[in-house]
Design a protein around this motif. Structure first.
Motif, PDB file in Angstrom:
ATOM      1  N   ILE A  75    -122.819  20.100  25.967  1.00 12.58           N
ATOM      2  CA  ILE A  75    -121.891  20.794  25.066  1.00 12.58           C
ATOM      3  C   ILE A  75    -122.225  22.285  25.085  1.00 12.58           C
ATOM      4  O   ILE A  75    -123.384  22.659  24.896  1.00 12.58           O
ATOM      5  N   ALA A  76    -121.235  23.121  25.306  1.00 13.89           N
ATOM      6  CA  ALA A  76    -121.438  24.562  25.228  1.00 13.89           C
ATOM      7  C   ALA A  76    -120.308  25.144  24.395  1.00 13.89           C
ATOM      8  O   ALA A  76    -119.155  24.736  24.529  1.00 13.89           O
ATOM      9  N   LEU A  77    -120.643  26.072  23.514  1.00 14.11           N
ATOM     10  CA  LEU A  77    -119.622  26.676  22.669  1.00 14.11           C
ATOM     11  C   LEU A  77    -120.044  28.090  22.289  1.00 14.11           C
ATOM     12  O   LEU A  77    -121.178  28.485  22.525  1.00 14.11           O
ATOM     13  N   GLN A  78    -119.118  28.812  21.715  1.00 16.86           N
ATOM     14  CA  GLN A  78    -119.405  30.163  21.244  1.00 16.86           C
ATOM     15  C   GLN A  78    -118.737  30.358  19.900  1.00 16.86           C
ATOM     16  O   GLN A  78    -117.575  30.059  19.730  1.00 16.86           O
ATOM     17  N   LYS A  79    -119.532  30.865  18.957  1.00 17.65           N
ATOM     18  CA  LYS A  79    -118.985  31.111  17.622  1.00 17.65           C
ATOM     19  C   LYS A  79    -118.102  32.349  17.608  1.00 17.65           C
ATOM     20  O   LYS A  79    -118.363  33.332  18.292  1.00 17.65           O
TER      21      LYS A  79
ATOM     22  N   PHE B 257    -114.753  29.107  22.165  1.00 18.25           N
ATOM     23  CA  PHE B 257    -114.506  28.037  23.121  1.00 18.25           C
ATOM     24  C   PHE B 257    -115.457  26.900  22.809  1.00 18.25           C
ATOM     25  O   PHE B 257    -116.489  27.098  22.171  1.00 18.25           O
TER      26      PHE B 257
ATOM     27  N   TYR C  36    -124.782  33.645  27.790  1.00 15.40           N
ATOM     28  CA  TYR C  36    -123.538  33.763  28.567  1.00 15.40           C
ATOM     29  C   TYR C  36    -123.392  35.144  29.219  1.00 15.40           C
ATOM     30  O   TYR C  36    -122.306  35.716  29.228  1.00 15.40           O
TER      31      TYR C  36
ATOM     32  N   ARG D 198    -116.758  23.380  24.861  1.00 12.30           N
ATOM     33  CA  ARG D 198    -116.619  22.676  26.124  1.00 12.30           C
ATOM     34  C   ARG D 198    -117.570  21.487  26.179  1.00 12.30           C
ATOM     35  O   ARG D 198    -118.739  21.596  25.812  1.00 12.30           O
TER      36      ARG D 198
ATOM     37  N   GLY E 276    -126.829  23.345  26.190  1.00 10.65           N
ATOM     38  CA  GLY E 276    -125.603  23.603  26.947  1.00 10.65           C
ATOM     39  C   GLY E 276    -125.791  23.842  28.437  1.00 10.65           C
ATOM     40  O   GLY E 276    -124.880  24.349  29.090  1.00 10.65           O
TER      41      GLY E 276
ATOM     42  N   ALA F 121    -123.131  22.480  30.661  1.00 12.31           N
ATOM     43  CA  ALA F 121    -121.743  22.777  30.300  1.00 12.31           C
ATOM     44  C   ALA F 121    -121.417  24.269  30.344  1.00 12.31           C
ATOM     45  O   ALA F 121    -120.253  24.650  30.423  1.00 12.31           O
TER      46      ALA F 121
END
Ligand code: SF4
Ligand code: SF4
Ligand code: SF4
Ligand code: SF4
Ligand code: FES
Lengths: 179, 909
Positions: free
Chosen positions: A74-78, A90, B243, A92, B701, B704
């Protein structure tokens, strides 16, 4: 000699008897996919992101599901709206890595991420198993119908001022010395 | 040393510290909130309770607050006692009754001292079901966010902001369980050190807004030990990346340099590194357009600049904001004779003087920790808050040495913070400031002499004269004689006097300051005098050590203008900030080929024939030399995914071997830098070639993050040149503090975990790396001649002002810093303003100079002198030493709104 007789012949007869006895029993296998099995609600299948009772995204991008995930899929950005509400820019999930362990659901403080009884996720192309927020977000509340994190949390967001969450007193007037 | 027993185990502890500090020094887990290693104890939170027994037969004992108890020989205490444990868990339960259900949307979550202590104290279920107290938040400026509901009233914020950092605009308000920590009204927090609130506050009340905007949990940040490039102090930092972009900068403990604190320029000024203006590709200018060059074109272009391949002379212009390696690689490319300084000529003169004084054995260049020990300080002309901010914070501690002395006399332990402050009231160790204008340290200064620069030089020389008959005697005005005598006497009678000067007002003040220190030293048997000489930029010292004294920037421009050299390589430097614009224009016009290596477009890159993109500070490994001559290594945090390389990689042929071989070459070739390689990590500590991971063991992550680009995960990037790896694997710095980026220890997720890595609280890191002083002090020096002549050709004598937000080139390209920047201004006295009919904020023209500035009328400025602050657009190096002004009708672009100075006149006057 007797032992040999007992171990072979008797055993085989008993086995045959057990097999033939099943001829009259109703079959457990079903004609999938024409016939769909009943899936228990707590089955751990395809992951969704749900919405709160007001229809807003439940996920607050806290990253707890991501850190709980044992395969790190799981990867996301606040990000944040103008009025202070956190949500993922996002989100993912790489389902080709996911092991459906349900740790993310376990970790989620807002009931946003939920595993569903849907298991039909096979794809011909592995890349198609990478799902983005648009693919994950459903329009309903999923398994938990009433919970809304922002009604409990102290942060001010659009439509909910300080002091308006559950069990909150009106904001303090710092200029007052009254108790 | 005192022998005490904690839970049945014998320990030897220092009786001068409090029990809590000693427990932490021993590696024991004892929860606390209000105590801070730098701020002592006030006993406010009651979280650190332990049981103390009268003697071995006492099985009941009594509760004491560890932070308020001095350890005594034979003391028996227990942390694990049930009564103590339940007391602590009850205390935290009551601290938490109004705590919001915020952790998922709280920036502190995952590195929250409150979370850690709650868990450690064993409070895990909320029983209180009455209404929670709530608070409204305030806007506190572009740096700091405010979420007051999360406060546990430990009072650390005001104790830091007001008592430690000298701020005036943050206070505790209201009463009982309504206590509120904020400003009297919404507005920008004024202190230059406000960013430390983020780390001092144990909860998520004060948070880093730049971080929140691109928020990532601590465990998801890729970090490495880095050095702040904001000024010459060289504070140790931990930048964090996710990122591909930098997300924040936090303090990295270094016992000698920055300790626990950074300034706001260093903490918030990193945004330029993710600017979309950054160069991504090598560019070649063709007529009016820029074309992207491929690798082979770049190589042949670079070959054309190498001194081996060309008959025409190529010169190199280095930069004080570039690393030692970048400057050295350029010096190798063009040859030492053709390597020129990238500083302005005035600054270069000062830097060379400072270099010479830093080799003089009569002086000692104090680290910040040593500055904090000074008990009489004289600042000669430098506005430290704006040129070397962290030192200003240190000076606020040194003036408290008087209080410490009084405490010792009254037998009050030094860590009894409230008692010591109550005892000392306004008694401070003397701090005297000679300056062209009132500085931000005026509230703790004993004497402030405000005058024009030449007159300050004579004042300073008069102090030297009064201290020693051997120094040149200069007469000052009758009115000033008493002040000269007083300051001289204060310095003379101090145990550890300190003289501070810097290059921002020219070389004469530095000379005078050195004379004072030398005169002081004459009467003392105890060795070198602390003389702190400040250079303006992160590597001004390194740059000066690499170039010869004749090779000034002026000489370089002249070589180009005269045609003696026809090619020039400029590394990480905007010459328009360093020399009169006319001269730069002329030189660059004349140059046949000009190659500029830089990160962001500047006036200089606009003139270049070739531009190569270079990496920002966190994208490269490099070393810098700070004002003391301390070399420090800064590791790469993350990779630059464009075609940028570090300057030394572009320029040096030996890129394959990595930075280490370059540093060894440099140490061999440059006499003053022989010790440079001692800052390299000791490789023998890495078993089996294992590296130190840049990612935490909970980095999330990984399968991902990049899967939208391709579901087949690429191999982890290999860093062949560094001792650190771009992954989670390896020997974590949790075991070895010599390459400690961000500290973490089981149960201690916040930055407070640093005590687990210190030899003792406030001590050196266990496997410590504090950098290396490279300078050898063995030269004999003599008194210097100070020129005190005034330039009386015009009516106003100029001194220069600097701004913490704005004067540093790179940080000022960050968008949050821009919000705190002011435009060029001219500070003048009330009378001078009135005679010219100039009002506060009016536009001013300087006769003969093309510029318009805002008027800044200040009550303390002397008639006939003025202070000028030039923003980056002004041709500041063409200014004469004295000027005539008039009111102008031009609009000023950025005014002085937001300027924080104490003597600004009211607009109505
Ligand atoms: S744990 Fe829940 S709220 Fe947090 S990021 Fe994951 S889905 Fe969103
Ligand atoms: S301050 Fe700490 S405990 Fe409080 S909401 Fe934030 S993370 Fe949670
Ligand atoms: S704001 Fe933070 S530092 Fe200040 S009293 Fe509250 S919890 Fe403590
Ligand atoms: S004092 Fe200088 S080195 Fe330290 S944080 Fe501030 S700008 Fe950076
Ligand atoms: S840390 Fe001891 S009372 Fe707060």
């Amino acid at each position: 000699m007797f032992t040999l007789f007992k171990d072979t012949l008797v055993s085989q007869v008993v086995t045959l008897w057990k097999v033939f006895a099943k001829i009259l029993v109703k079959a457990d296998t079903v004609q999938y996919p024409e016939e769909q099995p009943y899936m228990f609600p707590r089955w751990r299948g395809r992951i969704i992101l749900s919405r709160d009772p007001d229809g807003e995204e439940r996920c607050v991008a806290c990253n707890l599901c991501a850190v709980a995930c044992p395969v790190d899929c799981i990867a996301l950005q606040k990000t944040e709206d103008e009025e202070g509400r956190w949500y993922p820019e996002f989100f993912r999930i790489n389902f080709s890595r996911c092991i459906m362990c349900g740790f993310c659901e376990e970790a989620c403080p807002t009931n946003a991420i939920q595993l569903t009884p849907d298991f039909e996720m096979a794809e011909y192309v592995r890349q198609d198993m990478v799902w983005e927020k648009e693919d994950l977000l459903i329009s309903g509340t999923g398994k938990y119908h009433d919970y809304s994190f922002y009604n409990v949390c102290g942060k001010k967001i659009g439509g909910k001022d300080k002091g308006e969450a559950q069990n909150e007193a009106v904001p303090v007037n710092v200029r007052s010395l009254l108790p | 040393m005192a022998k005490i027993v904690i839970d049945g185990v014998d320990y030897e502890v220092n009786p001068d510290n409090n029990l809590l500090q000693e427990c932490l020094s021993q590696g024991l887990d004892l929860p606390y909130f209000c105590w801070h290693p730098c701020m002592g104890s006030v006993g406010a939170c009651r979280q650190c309770a332990v049981i103390q027994y009268r003697d071995e037969d006492d099985d009941k004992g009594m509760l004491v607050m560890a932070c308020m108890t001095p350890p005594t020989d034979g003391m028996i205490i227990s942390i694990e006692d049930e009564q103590a444990k339940s007391f602590r868990s009850n205390v935290i339960e009551s601290l938490m009754i109004s705590h919001p259900h915020d952790c998922p949307v709280c920036e502190e979550g995952g590195e929250c001292h409150l979370q850690d202590m709650t868990l450690m104290s064993g409070h895990n279920y909320r029983r209180y079901d009455k209404e929670k107290v709530t608070h409204r938040n305030q806007y506190l400026g572009p740096f700091i966010g405010h979420e007051m509901n999360r406060c546990i009233t430990c009072y650390r914020c005001v104790r830091y902001y007001d008592d430690y950092a000298g701020g005036t605009d943050l206070s505790a308000q209201a009463s009982h369980h309504h206590v509120y920590f904020g400003r009297h009204e919404e507005g920008v927090l004024e202190s230059e050190f406000s960013g430390n609130l983020v780390e001092v506050c144990p909860t998520g009340v004060f948070t880093d807004r730049t971080f929140s905007e691109n928020y990532t949990r601590k465990w998801d940040l890729q970090t490495a030990p880095s050095i702040c490039t904001g000024c010459a102090v060289g504070c140790n930092t931990t930048p964090g990346e996710r990122y591909g972009t930098l997300r924040r900068i936090t303090n990295r403990y270094n016992s000698d340099v920055n300790g626990y604190f950074l300034c706001d320029r260093g903490r918030f000024g990193y945004g330029y590194s993710s600017s979309d203006q950054r160069f991504a590709d090598p560019l070649q200018r063709k007529n009016e357009t820029a074309e992207i060059m491929d690798d082979s074109a770049v190589q042949s272009m670079l070959d054309g600049f190498s001194s081996e391949n060309t008959s025409v002379t190529t010169i190199g212009i280095g930069s004080p904001r570039a690393s030692t390696e970048a400057n050295y690689a350029l010096r190798c490319l063009v040859g030492a004779d053709n390597f020129f300084s990238g500083m302005s000529d005035e600054e270069f003169e000062s830097a060379n003087l400072i270099l010479q004084l830093n080799k003089d054995k009569a002086f000692h260049s104090p680290s910040i920790r040593e500055i904090e020990q000074a008990d009489a300080i004289l600042i000669v002309g430098e506005d430290v808050t704006n040129t070397a901010p962290r030192i200003a914070l240190a000076l606020r501690q040194s003036v408290r040495n008087k209080a410490m002395e009084l405490a010792d006399q009254s037998r009050i332990p030094r860590w009894q913070d409230a008692a010591v402050r109550e005892l000392a009231q306004h008694d401070r160790s003397p701090l005297s400031i000679l300056s062209g204008y009132k500085t931000r340290l005026d509230d703790v200064a004993d004497d402030e002499i405000i005058d024009s620069i030449p007159r300050l030089a004579s004042f300073a020389q008069a102090i030297a004269g009064s201290l020693s008959g051997k120094a040149e005697q200069i007469q000052v005005e009758d009115g000033q004689v008493a002040a000269v005598e007083k300051i001289a006497e204060q310095l003379k009678s101090a145990k550890r006097p300190l003289v501070i000067a810097g290059s921002s007002q020219g070389a004469e003040l530095i000379k005078a300051a050195a004379n004072i220190a030398r005169a002081l030293g004459e009467s003392r048997a105890d060795g070198a005098i602390d003389l702190c000489l400040l250079t303006p930029e992160v590597n001004s010292m390194g740059m000066a050590m690499l170039s010869t004294e004749e090779n000034s920037l002026g000489a370089a421009l002249e070589k180009l203008r005269s045609g003696e050299a026809s090619k020039v390589v400029i590394v990480e430097n905007d010459l328009y900030r360093r020399a009169p614009h006319g001269l730069v224009d002329e030189a660059l016009e004349k140059a046949e080929q000009c190659l500029v290596i830089d990160q962001l477009p500047t006036a200089t890159t606009a003139k270049a024939d070739f531009v190569l993109p270079c990496t920002a500070f966190a994208e490269q490994e490099s070393s810098y030399i700070n004002y003391e001559g301390r070399a420090q290594l800064s590791f790469q945090v993350h990779r630059n995914h464009a075609r940028a390389k570090s300057s030394w990689q572009w320029l040096s042929a030996a890129t394959e071997e990595g930075i280490e071989s370059l540093m060894h070459d440099c140490a061999d070739a440059v006499p003053g830098l022989a010790k440079l390689c001692e800052i390299l990590p000791d490789k023998s500590q890495f078993v089996g070639g294992m590296k130190v991971p840049r990612q935490s063991h909970r980095y999330s992550g990984r399968t991902a993050m990049k899967s939208h680009l391709g579901v087949h995960e690429p191999k982890q990037a290999v860093d062949s040149q560094s001792v650190m790896s771009f992954s989670m694997e390896g020997i974590s710095s949790q075991k070895d503090a010599s390459i400690l980026a961000s500290s973490w220890s089981p149960q201690w997720n916040s930055n407070q975990s640093i005590s687990k890595f210190q030899s003792e609280v406030n001590g050196e890191l266990k496997q410590g790396h504090t950098g290396k002083l490279v300078m050898e002090r063995n030269a004999e020096g003599a008194y210097l001649e100070v020129s005190v002549s005034e330039d009386s050709s015009a009516e106003l004598q100029l001194s220069r002002a600097h701004q913490i937000f704005g004067s540093d080139e790179l940080s000022s390209r960050s968008s949050v810093i821009k919000q705190r920047m002011v435009g060029s201004y001219l500070g003048i006295s009330e009378e001078d303003a009135r005679s010219k009919r100039i009002r506060q904020g009016d536009s001013i023209a300087i006769v003969g100079v093309e510029a318009s500035l805002s008027a800044c009328i200040r009550s303390s400025i002397k008639n006939g002198s003025a202070v000028i602050y030039c923003d980056e657009t002004m041709d500041s190096h063409s200014l004469p030493r004295s000027i005539n002004i008039s009111k102008s009708n031009n609009e000023v672009q950025t005014g002085i709104k937001g300027l924080i100075i104490s003597d600004l006149m009211d607009e109505d006057n």
